[in-house]
Design a protein around this motif. Sequence first.
Motif, PDB file in Angstrom:
ATOM      1  N   TRP A  81      88.998  18.618  32.575  1.00  0.00           N
ATOM      2  CA  TRP A  81      89.384  19.831  31.857  1.00  0.00           C
ATOM      3  C   TRP A  81      88.564  20.062  30.584  1.00  0.00           C
ATOM      4  CZ3 TRP A  81      92.550  15.534  32.664  1.00  0.00           C
ATOM      5  CH2 TRP A  81      92.624  14.642  31.586  1.00  0.00           C
ATOM      6  N   PHE A 126      93.408  18.766  38.915  1.00  0.00           N
ATOM      7  CA  PHE A 126      92.115  19.432  39.045  1.00  0.00           C
ATOM      8  C   PHE A 126      91.383  19.079  40.340  1.00  0.00           C
ATOM      9  CE2 PHE A 126      93.245  19.562  34.656  1.00  0.00           C
ATOM     10  CZ  PHE A 126      92.703  20.733  34.157  1.00  0.00           C
ATOM     11  N   LYS A 165      88.520  24.421  38.955  1.00  0.00           N
ATOM     12  CA  LYS A 165      87.535  23.358  38.742  1.00  0.00           C
ATOM     13  C   LYS A 165      86.321  23.572  39.636  1.00  0.00           C
ATOM     14  CE  LYS A 165      86.135  19.490  36.867  1.00  0.00           C
ATOM     15  NZ  LYS A 165      84.871  19.257  37.535  1.00  0.00           N
TER      16      LYS A 165
END
Length: 245
Positions: free
Chosen positions: A189, A149, A159
């Motif tokens: 996440w 991410f 992200k």
Amino acid sequence: MKAKLYLTRLLIIAVYTIATTQVFAQSEQTFTVSQLIGTGNPDIVGETYTSKMHKDAKTAFLKMKAAAAKEGFDIEVVSSYRSFQRQREIFESKYNKFTKQGLSPEQAIDKIIEYSTIPGTSRHHWGTDIDIIDANVPRPKSVLQEKNFHGNGPFCKLKEWLNKNAESFGFYEVYTDNANRKGFEYEPWHFSYAPVSIPMLKAYRALDVKAIMQAEKIKGSDFFTDQFIAKYRKENILDINPDLL
């Protein structure tokens, strides 16, 4: 004329006051213990592991997904609602694994709660929290890793989009990368639908967590001392993004 105007203003104030009180009363939600610990929730909609969510969270998520799609992202949910029984299976499987490897019960529990919650304490029990990735990019072998991410990770662009837009749909990152935060490791996440999860957390804080876990006879619960529970409550349950408190 002045008396009539005065009475009209009083009527407007009275109507406004009543309306405001009604809205406030409706916002004071109540939840059952079953809803809070994941043993039953009539507000959950969806058929599969990755589609089950609280009905309000689902509506908001679909709006966010549609907005992201316009920017080239395909938000895929890899984990959403998780029942008490499912969390129990995850926790006890890891507990058995780690104790068989030679860790003491206390060491095994400490290792488990780096990322996994104790059954009855997961935010996923509420149907408000989701783990998400971008399905429009090549899928790495293990998707839920911090490196995916950030930097050149496959989900870094998603992200960045979430950082700018998720809150406008009611979704907030739960376990932030704040260096001073305790408890669970950073999870870029994991997002929570605040309009529902905030009142659910407020209700959850009134529960006797230790009594619930021991009544359910979760493996390792005999080692959940008062000191452990107090620390777990403070760090793992409450040391989260302050916007979700």
